[in-house]
Design a protein around this motif. Structure first.
Motif, PDB file in Angstrom:
ATOM      1  N   GLY A   4     -36.077  32.964 -17.470  1.00 46.06           N
ATOM      2  CA  GLY A   4     -35.252  32.479 -18.564  1.00 46.06           C
ATOM      3  C   GLY A   4     -34.042  33.368 -18.747  1.00 46.06           C
ATOM      4  N   LEU A   5     -32.863  32.762 -18.762  1.00 44.02           N
ATOM      5  CA  LEU A   5     -31.631  33.517 -18.952  1.00 44.02           C
ATOM      6  C   LEU A   5     -31.072  33.205 -20.328  1.00 44.02           C
ATOM      7  N   SER A   6     -30.839  34.237 -21.120  1.00 44.96           N
ATOM      8  CA  SER A   6     -30.288  34.112 -22.467  1.00 44.96           C
ATOM      9  C   SER A   6     -31.185  33.235 -23.331  1.00 44.96           C
ATOM     10  N   MET A   7     -30.725  32.082 -23.803  1.00 44.64           N
ATOM     11  CA  MET A   7     -31.599  31.184 -24.571  1.00 44.64           C
ATOM     12  C   MET A   7     -32.861  30.868 -23.791  1.00 44.64           C
ATOM     13  N   GLY A   8     -32.745  30.760 -22.473  1.00 44.83           N
ATOM     14  CA  GLY A   8     -33.928  30.520 -21.647  1.00 44.83           C
ATOM     15  C   GLY A   8     -34.977  31.606 -21.806  1.00 44.83           C
ATOM     16  N   GLY A   9     -34.544  32.822 -22.070  1.00 46.62           N
ATOM     17  CA  GLY A   9     -35.487  33.900 -22.332  1.00 46.62           C
ATOM     18  C   GLY A   9     -36.233  33.708 -23.641  1.00 46.62           C
ATOM     19  N   TYR A  10     -35.545  33.185 -24.649  1.00 47.15           N
ATOM     20  CA  TYR A  10     -36.221  32.897 -25.918  1.00 47.15           C
ATOM     21  C   TYR A  10     -37.291  31.831 -25.706  1.00 47.15           C
ATOM     22  N   VAL A  11     -36.954  30.840 -24.884  1.00 51.63           N
ATOM     23  CA  VAL A  11     -37.928  29.779 -24.589  1.00 51.63           C
ATOM     24  C   VAL A  11     -39.100  30.354 -23.797  1.00 51.63           C
ATOM     25  N   ALA A  12     -38.811  31.239 -22.853  1.00 53.89           N
ATOM     26  CA  ALA A  12     -39.874  31.855 -22.053  1.00 53.89           C
ATOM     27  C   ALA A  12     -40.845  32.623 -22.939  1.00 53.89           C
ATOM     28  N   LEU A  13     -40.331  33.326 -23.930  1.00 47.98           N
ATOM     29  CA  LEU A  13     -41.207  34.067 -24.841  1.00 47.98           C
ATOM     30  C   LEU A  13     -42.059  33.117 -25.678  1.00 47.98           C
ATOM     31  N   GLU A  14     -41.510  31.973 -26.036  1.00 47.71           N
ATOM     32  CA  GLU A  14     -42.306  30.962 -26.739  1.00 47.71           C
ATOM     33  C   GLU A  14     -43.399  30.416 -25.824  1.00 47.71           C
ATOM     34  N   LEU A  70     -40.032  41.141 -14.548  1.00 44.43           N
ATOM     35  CA  LEU A  70     -38.759  41.751 -14.185  1.00 44.43           C
ATOM     36  C   LEU A  70     -37.750  41.448 -15.284  1.00 44.43           C
ATOM     37  N   VAL A  71     -37.031  42.467 -15.705  1.00 43.46           N
ATOM     38  CA  VAL A  71     -35.965  42.324 -16.698  1.00 43.46           C
ATOM     39  C   VAL A  71     -34.640  42.580 -15.982  1.00 43.46           C
ATOM     40  N   ILE A 120     -48.433  30.733 -16.877  1.00 41.92           N
ATOM     41  CA  ILE A 120     -47.424  31.724 -16.483  1.00 41.92           C
ATOM     42  C   ILE A 120     -47.998  32.711 -15.474  1.00 41.92           C
ATOM     43  N   ALA A 121     -47.354  32.764 -14.293  1.00 43.86           N
ATOM     44  CA  ALA A 121     -47.744  33.709 -13.245  1.00 43.86           C
ATOM     45  C   ALA A 121     -46.917  34.986 -13.295  1.00 43.86           C
ATOM     46  N   GLY A 122     -45.784  34.934 -13.932  1.00 43.30           N
ATOM     47  CA  GLY A 122     -44.897  36.090 -14.033  1.00 43.30           C
ATOM     48  C   GLY A 122     -43.674  35.710 -14.832  1.00 43.30           C
ATOM     49  N   PHE A 123     -42.845  36.703 -15.131  1.00 47.23           N
ATOM     50  CA  PHE A 123     -41.631  36.479 -15.902  1.00 47.23           C
ATOM     51  C   PHE A 123     -40.438  37.148 -15.241  1.00 47.23           C
ATOM     52  N   VAL A 124     -39.277  36.518 -15.394  1.00 39.86           N
ATOM     53  CA  VAL A 124     -37.986  37.168 -15.201  1.00 39.86           C
ATOM     54  C   VAL A 124     -37.180  36.899 -16.467  1.00 39.86           C
ATOM     55  N   PHE A 125     -36.933  37.951 -17.216  1.00 40.76           N
ATOM     56  CA  PHE A 125     -36.118  37.847 -18.422  1.00 40.76           C
ATOM     57  C   PHE A 125     -34.722  38.344 -18.076  1.00 40.76           C
ATOM     58  N   ALA A 126     -33.733  37.455 -18.055  1.00 42.25           N
ATOM     59  CA  ALA A 126     -32.387  37.801 -17.630  1.00 42.25           C
ATOM     60  C   ALA A 126     -31.396  37.685 -18.777  1.00 42.25           C
TER      61      ALA A 126
END
Length: 247
Positions: free
Chosen positions: A74-84, A186-187, A93-99
């Motif tokens: 998730g990038l920007s707003m996509g990161g907020y959605v990923a956290l939700e 990964l951040v 969820i197998a993993g995260f990339v917060f960008a």
């Protein structure tokens, strides 16, 4: 179990922002890049596109693609959605990339700016936002790339952008969730990001157990567009590290 990669787009764009990544990724992994509600010609979410509504759209996209789990980028707003998604569907969820994102909620001034933006969009349409977009790219970005970004913004209904702005204004503080994230994470931040600067993103890597940090030099908020090759490489590396097998 079938795993893949889920790409969640930024505001005020749609999933076409992932065009530099998707063709290359699809040769290696199963990729899902949905338009969030109201964006990219999809049905709107109503007056407010909450992060929970956006997360449900992402789960539906996984279901439609036959994926059990995904590395969620998730990038920007996509990161907020990923956290939700972590709160509501962590088994997917197998993993995260917060960008180029952050975990905290808006302060009251920030939330009020989002509400004011929504009101102006509903009153005037999206033309002013196309002409004077937020600092989505670095100071050194090309006019061609700016034209591309402005074209994506112009294609989104003002109502959809307004609904997402209101949803972000009301999003919860996710800092408390970071310590419980137990999937490979990964951040990504970038030194030219004037919208969510590195000092706002970097702490996420420290708060997530085993979190990794990657700093991309010289590019702005939409790091996947300004540094597409490096961003794609990072996604592939992290997908592999998260156990997502190549197709």
């Amino acid at each position: 179990m079938t795993d893949g990669l889920l790409l969640v787009h930024a505001f005020p764009l749609d999933a076409s922002m992932w065009e530099p990544q998707v063709p290359l990724l699809r040769d290696r992994v199963t990729v899902v890049a949905p338009h969030l509600p109201g964006f990219g010609g999809t049905p709107p979410a109503g007056d407010v596109m909450t992060m929970a509504v956006a997360a449900r759209r992402c789960v539906d996209a996984l279901d439609e693609s036959g994926l059990d789990r995904a590395v969620v980028c998730g990038l920007s707003m996509g990161g907020y959605v990923a956290l939700e998604l972590w709160r509501s569907a962590r088994d997917r969820i197998a993993g995260f990339v917060f960008a180029n994102t952050r975990a905290g909620a808006d302060d009251e001034a920030g939330a009020e700016r989002r509400r004011a933006l929504a009101g102006r969009l509903r009153a005037e349409g999206n033309g002013f936002l196309v002409e004077q977009p937020p600092p989505l790219l670095s100071a050194g970005a090309s006019e061609e790339l700016w034209d591309r970004v402005k074209g994506i913004i112009a294609a989104q209904p003002a109502e959809a952008i307004a609904a997402a702005s209101l949803g972000m204004a009301d999003r919860p503080d996710s800092n408390r969730d970071l310590a419980g994230i137990d999937v490979p994470t990964l951040v990504i931040t970038s030194t030219g990001d004037a919208l969510i600067p590195p000092e706002a993103t970097t702490p996420m890597a420290d708060q997530i157990p085993g979190g990794l940090l990657e700093v991309i030099e010289g590019v702005g908020h939409l790091s996947n567009l300004e540094a597409p090759d490096r961003f794609t490489e990072l996604l592939l590396e992290h997908a592999a590290a998260s156990g997502v097998r190549a197709t």
